[in-house]
Design an enzyme around this catalytic site. Structure first.
Site, PDB file in Angstrom:
ATOM      1  N   ASP A 125       4.376  55.735  70.354  1.00 29.72           N
ATOM      2  CA  ASP A 125       3.624  54.928  69.385  1.00 29.72           C
ATOM      3  C   ASP A 125       2.438  55.691  68.803  1.00 29.72           C
ATOM      4  OD1 ASP A 125       2.728  54.666  72.165  1.00 29.72           O
ATOM      5  OD2 ASP A 125       1.176  53.336  71.397  1.00 29.72           O
ATOM      6  N   TYR A 130      -2.295  64.760  70.584  1.00 26.71           N
ATOM      7  CA  TYR A 130      -1.033  64.368  71.222  1.00 26.71           C
ATOM      8  C   TYR A 130      -0.089  63.753  70.203  1.00 26.71           C
ATOM      9  CZ  TYR A 130       2.164  61.459  73.965  1.00 26.71           C
ATOM     10  OH  TYR A 130       3.282  60.852  74.479  1.00 26.71           O
TER      11      TYR A 130
END
Length: 301
Positions: free
Chosen positions: A114, A137
């Site tokens: 997500d 990330y």
């Protein structure tokens, strides 16, 4: 499920261990689940050899070869100052796998996150919604997605969120530990997402892997049903431990600053997954209760 041979890079990690266990329990014809020490996905030659070996094993046994990539650099905060290494694992690694899978005509399922979204939505993200990661990330995971989708391999990207399980460290295990150490606890209550039990996600990935004909949609979302906050999840963990959930109070993201920004809203829509004829993952609260019933000892360790 006995008709396919499976390679699971990252097979010793949280999700990889569950994929391996459920594949073996379901009678997969062949399962090889190397950890990062055995198969470094950033090593293109090693990856090519592993995928070639899988293809040969599958061919000799009359099985269909599938790679489920669960290898990842998941240290979200550390990635802010170590983005180059994170990109090697999360970007170059999937590219190596995808290139090898394309050459050997092996199906690839790649697990993403997500965190590729900006987190400013007000309704669940669909797979084709605009991405815009706010963390290192997230950027590296998005790079991996694009490498897989641009490779020409028969490949699917499966995004998930807030994963916890019996292996390794995760939020649920941290809450279990803190319950025994603190009388009261403050947990972020203004970030919303979908907690996902790794065992449920593993079953979903294996259902997708077993499909003779893959879905036309190449990016799919598979996460626990419904939504909650980190504070809501923490309170639910306390309930499973027989502790008073009111010992957990909500704080804001600003009260708990972290090196990497977290999405304020990262609920993933299951619509494309269900439209593909795949079973939706169960509601997160039901899954959490099942996780404690089935592997409570491991969650408490």
């Amino acid at each position: 499920m006995t008709d396919f041979a499976l390679l699971v890079p990252g097979g010793r990690g949280q999700l990889g261990a569950d994929v391996t266990a459920h594949a073996e329990a379901a009678g997969a014809g062949f399962v090889h689940a190397p950890g990062s020490a055995e198969l470094d996905v950033t090593d293109a030659e090693a990856v090519a050899d592993a995928v070639s070996s899988l293809a040969a094993t599958a061919r000799d046994a009359g099985l269909r070869p599938v790679v489920i990539n669960t290898a990842a650099y998941t240290a979200v905060d550390a990635a802010e100052t170590d983005e180059a290494r994170a990109l090697e694992v999360n970007g170059d690694g999937p590219r190596n796998l995808a290139v090898a899978c394309a050459e050997q005509r092996v199906r690839l399922l790649h697990v993403s996150t997500d965190y590729v979204f900006p987190g400013d939505a007000t309704s669940p993200y669909e797979p084709d919604d605009a991405t815009g990661p706010r963390s290192a990330y997230g950027r590296t995971k998005l790079a991996g997605e694009r490498a897989v989708l641009d490779s020409g391999a028969e490949a699917w990207v499966v995004r998930t969120s807030w994963v916890y399980g019996a292996v390794g460290s995760n939020f649920v295990k941290t809450m279990v530990k803190l319950e025994s150490q603190r009388d009261k606890l403050s947990v972020v209550g203004d970030q919303v997402g979908c907690p996902t039990w790794s065992a449920d996600l593993a079953r979903g990935l294996l259902e997708l892997a077993a499909r003779a004909d893959g879905p036309r949609q190449r990016v799919l979302h598979a996460a626990g049903g419904s939504e909650t906050t980190w504070c809501g999840l923490a309170r639910a963990v306390f309930e499973e431990l027989g502790a008073d959930p009111n010992r957990v109070s909500a704080c804001t993201t600003a009260d708990f600053p972290r090196p990497a920004p977290r999405p304020a809203y990262s609920v993933l829509s299951p619509r494309a997954w269900q439209d593909a004829g795949l079973r939706p993952l169960r509601p997160w609260r039901e899954a959490l209760a099942a996780a404690f019933a089935e592997c409570g000892e491991a969650l408490r360790s």
